[in-house]
Design a protein around this motif. Structure first.
Motif, PDB file in Angstrom:
ATOM      1  N   LEU A  81      55.780  46.225  34.103  1.00 27.08           N
ATOM      2  CA  LEU A  81      55.697  45.289  35.196  1.00 27.08           C
ATOM      3  C   LEU A  81      55.532  45.632  36.638  1.00 27.08           C
ATOM      4  O   LEU A  81      55.025  45.066  37.259  1.00 27.08           O
ATOM      5  CB  LEU A  81      56.972  44.485  35.237  1.00 27.08           C
ATOM      6  N   VAL A  82      55.863  47.026  36.646  1.00 29.28           N
ATOM      7  CA  VAL A  82      55.661  47.482  37.836  1.00 29.28           C
ATOM      8  C   VAL A  82      54.192  47.748  38.544  1.00 29.28           C
ATOM      9  O   VAL A  82      53.852  47.666  39.839  1.00 29.28           O
ATOM     10  CB  VAL A  82      56.465  48.851  38.178  1.00 29.28           C
ATOM     11  N   ASP A  83      53.339  47.671  37.513  1.00 24.65           N
ATOM     12  CA  ASP A  83      51.892  47.885  37.858  1.00 24.65           C
ATOM     13  C   ASP A  83      51.104  46.777  36.935  1.00 24.65           C
ATOM     14  O   ASP A  83      50.003  46.950  36.442  1.00 24.65           O
ATOM     15  CB  ASP A  83      51.195  49.030  37.628  1.00 24.65           C
ATOM     16  N   TRP A  84      51.695  45.561  37.019  1.00 16.38           N
ATOM     17  CA  TRP A  84      51.196  44.322  36.322  1.00 16.38           C
ATOM     18  C   TRP A  84      49.770  44.189  36.835  1.00 16.38           C
ATOM     19  O   TRP A  84      48.696  43.632  36.032  1.00 16.38           O
ATOM     20  CB  TRP A  84      51.951  43.090  36.447  1.00 16.38           C
ATOM     21  N   GLU A  85      49.498  44.261  38.210  1.00 14.89           N
ATOM     22  CA  GLU A  85      48.101  44.016  38.566  1.00 14.89           C
ATOM     23  C   GLU A  85      46.835  44.826  38.008  1.00 14.89           C
ATOM     24  O   GLU A  85      45.768  44.334  37.794  1.00 14.89           O
ATOM     25  CB  GLU A  85      47.955  44.121  40.168  1.00 14.89           C
ATOM     26  N   SER A  86      47.258  45.801  37.600  1.00 13.51           N
ATOM     27  CA  SER A  86      45.882  46.767  36.849  1.00 13.51           C
ATOM     28  C   SER A  86      46.364  47.053  35.382  1.00 13.51           C
ATOM     29  O   SER A  86      45.391  47.525  34.798  1.00 13.51           O
ATOM     30  CB  SER A  86      46.109  47.885  37.560  1.00 13.51           C
ATOM     31  N   ASN A  87      47.547  46.614  34.942  1.00 14.33           N
ATOM     32  CA  ASN A  87      48.042  47.073  33.459  1.00 14.33           C
ATOM     33  C   ASN A  87      47.308  46.007  32.523  1.00 14.33           C
ATOM     34  O   ASN A  87      47.465  44.979  32.675  1.00 14.33           O
ATOM     35  CB  ASN A  87      49.529  47.355  33.386  1.00 14.33           C
ATOM     36  N   PRO A  88      46.377  46.787  31.466  1.00 18.31           N
ATOM     37  CA  PRO A  88      45.919  45.768  30.505  1.00 18.31           C
ATOM     38  C   PRO A  88      46.588  45.179  29.689  1.00 18.31           C
ATOM     39  O   PRO A  88      46.172  44.260  28.854  1.00 18.31           O
ATOM     40  CB  PRO A  88      44.843  46.642  30.055  1.00 18.31           C
ATOM     41  N   LEU A  89      48.080  45.593  29.705  1.00 19.34           N
ATOM     42  CA  LEU A  89      48.918  44.463  28.733  1.00 19.34           C
ATOM     43  C   LEU A  89      48.981  43.235  29.285  1.00 19.34           C
ATOM     44  O   LEU A  89      49.612  42.236  28.367  1.00 19.34           O
ATOM     45  CB  LEU A  89      50.245  45.274  28.838  1.00 19.34           C
ATOM     46  N   PHE A  90      48.811  42.787  30.359  1.00 20.50           N
ATOM     47  CA  PHE A  90      48.921  41.550  30.876  1.00 20.50           C
ATOM     48  C   PHE A  90      47.656  40.510  30.942  1.00 20.50           C
ATOM     49  O   PHE A  90      46.760  41.284  31.390  1.00 20.50           O
ATOM     50  CB  PHE A  90      49.410  41.758  32.261  1.00 20.50           C
ATOM     51  N   ASP A  91      47.760  39.377  30.364  1.00 17.44           N
ATOM     52  CA  ASP A  91      46.661  38.571  30.484  1.00 17.44           C
ATOM     53  C   ASP A  91      46.329  37.781  31.823  1.00 17.44           C
ATOM     54  O   ASP A  91      47.190  38.138  32.555  1.00 17.44           O
ATOM     55  CB  ASP A  91      46.284  37.476  29.107  1.00 17.44           C
ATOM     56  N   GLU A  92      45.240  37.162  31.845  1.00 16.47           N
ATOM     57  CA  GLU A  92      44.988  36.279  33.040  1.00 16.47           C
ATOM     58  C   GLU A  92      46.114  35.348  33.608  1.00 16.47           C
ATOM     59  O   GLU A  92      46.410  35.280  34.740  1.00 16.47           O
ATOM     60  CB  GLU A  92      43.592  35.529  32.758  1.00 16.47           C
ATOM     61  N   THR A  93      46.643  34.743  32.551  1.00 20.88           N
ATOM     62  CA  THR A  93      48.010  33.879  32.801  1.00 20.88           C
ATOM     63  C   THR A  93      48.897  34.413  33.374  1.00 20.88           C
ATOM     64  O   THR A  93      49.584  34.041  34.308  1.00 20.88           O
ATOM     65  CB  THR A  93      48.235  32.817  31.650  1.00 20.88           C
ATOM     66  N   GLU A  94      49.324  35.689  32.612  1.00 19.04           N
ATOM     67  CA  GLU A  94      50.491  36.339  32.867  1.00 19.04           C
ATOM     68  C   GLU A  94      50.305  37.024  34.644  1.00 19.04           C
ATOM     69  O   GLU A  94      51.028  37.070  35.282  1.00 19.04           O
ATOM     70  CB  GLU A  94      50.917  37.318  32.110  1.00 19.04           C
ATOM     71  N   ARG A  95      49.160  37.436  34.739  1.00 23.13           N
ATOM     72  CA  ARG A  95      48.941  37.757  36.048  1.00 23.13           C
ATOM     73  C   ARG A  95      49.006  36.885  37.264  1.00 23.13           C
ATOM     74  O   ARG A  95      49.590  37.064  38.125  1.00 23.13           O
ATOM     75  CB  ARG A  95      47.509  38.653  36.190  1.00 23.13           C
ATOM     76  N   LEU A  96      48.439  35.832  36.877  1.00 20.92           N
ATOM     77  CA  LEU A  96      48.657  34.562  37.866  1.00 20.92           C
ATOM     78  C   LEU A  96      50.170  34.334  38.041  1.00 20.92           C
ATOM     79  O   LEU A  96      50.589  33.844  39.062  1.00 20.92           O
ATOM     80  CB  LEU A  96      47.882  33.512  37.332  1.00 20.92           C
ATOM     81  N   VAL A  97      50.968  34.338  37.208  1.00 23.11           N
ATOM     82  CA  VAL A  97      52.455  34.058  37.162  1.00 23.11           C
ATOM     83  C   VAL A  97      52.972  35.062  37.848  1.00 23.11           C
ATOM     84  O   VAL A  97      53.742  34.862  38.842  1.00 23.11           O
ATOM     85  CB  VAL A  97      52.956  33.720  35.759  1.00 23.11           C
ATOM     86  N   LEU A  98      52.757  36.232  37.659  1.00 19.49           N
ATOM     87  CA  LEU A  98      53.615  37.400  38.278  1.00 19.49           C
ATOM     88  C   LEU A  98      52.963  37.514  39.949  1.00 19.49           C
ATOM     89  O   LEU A  98      53.835  37.846  40.870  1.00 19.49           O
ATOM     90  CB  LEU A  98      52.978  38.535  37.567  1.00 19.49           C
ATOM     91  N   GLU A  99      51.431  37.037  40.047  1.00 19.43           N
ATOM     92  CA  GLU A  99      51.508  36.889  41.412  1.00 19.43           C
ATOM     93  C   GLU A  99      52.042  35.899  42.162  1.00 19.43           C
ATOM     94  O   GLU A  99      52.410  36.095  43.330  1.00 19.43           O
ATOM     95  CB  GLU A  99      49.815  36.671  41.277  1.00 19.43           C
ATOM     96  N   TYR A 100      52.047  34.764  41.724  1.00 11.41           N
ATOM     97  CA  TYR A 100      53.138  33.823  42.137  1.00 11.41           C
ATOM     98  C   TYR A 100      54.268  34.040  42.520  1.00 11.41           C
ATOM     99  O   TYR A 100      54.819  33.761  43.584  1.00 11.41           O
ATOM    100  CB  TYR A 100      52.660  32.393  41.170  1.00 11.41           C
ATOM    101  N   ALA A 101      54.777  34.854  41.410  1.00  6.76           N
ATOM    102  CA  ALA A 101      56.516  35.127  41.699  1.00  6.76           C
ATOM    103  C   ALA A 101      56.629  36.193  42.920  1.00  6.76           C
ATOM    104  O   ALA A 101      57.513  35.995  43.864  1.00  6.76           O
ATOM    105  CB  ALA A 101      56.859  35.712  40.304  1.00  6.76           C
ATOM    106  N   ASP A 102      55.664  37.033  42.762  1.00  6.45           N
ATOM    107  CA  ASP A 102      55.696  37.911  43.943  1.00  6.45           C
ATOM    108  C   ASP A 102      55.325  37.307  45.330  1.00  6.45           C
ATOM    109  O   ASP A 102      56.060  37.629  46.242  1.00  6.45           O
ATOM    110  CB  ASP A 102      54.630  39.153  43.747  1.00  6.45           C
ATOM    111  N   ALA A 103      54.415  36.217  45.354  1.00  3.06           N
ATOM    112  CA  ALA A 103      54.273  35.690  46.749  1.00  3.06           C
ATOM    113  C   ALA A 103      55.441  34.931  47.111  1.00  3.06           C
ATOM    114  O   ALA A 103      55.857  34.785  48.266  1.00  3.06           O
ATOM    115  CB  ALA A 103      53.038  34.942  46.468  1.00  3.06           C
ATOM    116  N   ILE A 104      56.336  34.366  46.155  1.00  5.30           N
ATOM    117  CA  ILE A 104      57.396  33.547  46.349  1.00  5.30           C
ATOM    118  C   ILE A 104      58.605  34.759  46.722  1.00  5.30           C
ATOM    119  O   ILE A 104      59.603  34.453  47.711  1.00  5.30           O
ATOM    120  CB  ILE A 104      57.827  32.860  45.332  1.00  5.30           C
TER     121      ILE A 104
END
Length: 96
Positions: free
Chosen positions: A15-38
């Motif tokens: 999770l610490v590098d969700w933006e570049s880690n291939p373990l996360f799909d497009e939807t997960e990246r969107l959710v994590l980006e949203y969570a970080d923005a909040i």
């Protein structure tokens, strides 16, 4: 909690590098980006980000997601202020 839901430890640790880690799909990246923005006080949910969230999720899901992120933020600040230590609810599987 994530482990009990079947999320592999490797993904939780990534999770610490969700933006570049291939373990996360497009939807997960969107959710994590949203969570970080909040979460981060130097960020905000931009109109562009919110439009992408709305394109992916229905209104009930957006409200639920936002509530969960807000609750976790509130809980974190509450615990930090009152010096409530971690409950140790998650441990890496390889560390028993």
């Amino acid at each position: 909690m994530g482990s009990t839901l079947g999320i592999p430890d490797a993904k939780l640790l990534a999770l610490v590098d969700w933006e570049s880690n291939p373990l996360f799909d497009e939807t997960e990246r969107l959710v994590l980006e949203y969570a970080d923005a909040i979460t981060y006080t130097d960020r905000d949910v931009s109109d562009e980000l919110f439009a992408r969230v709305r394109a992916r999720f229905d209104e009930d899901s957006i409200v639920e997601l936002t509530e969960i992120v807000a609750w976790e933020n509130a809980s974190s600040k509450f615990n930090r202020a009152l010096r409530v230590p971690s409950q140790g609810l998650w441990r890496r599987a390889d560390r028993g």
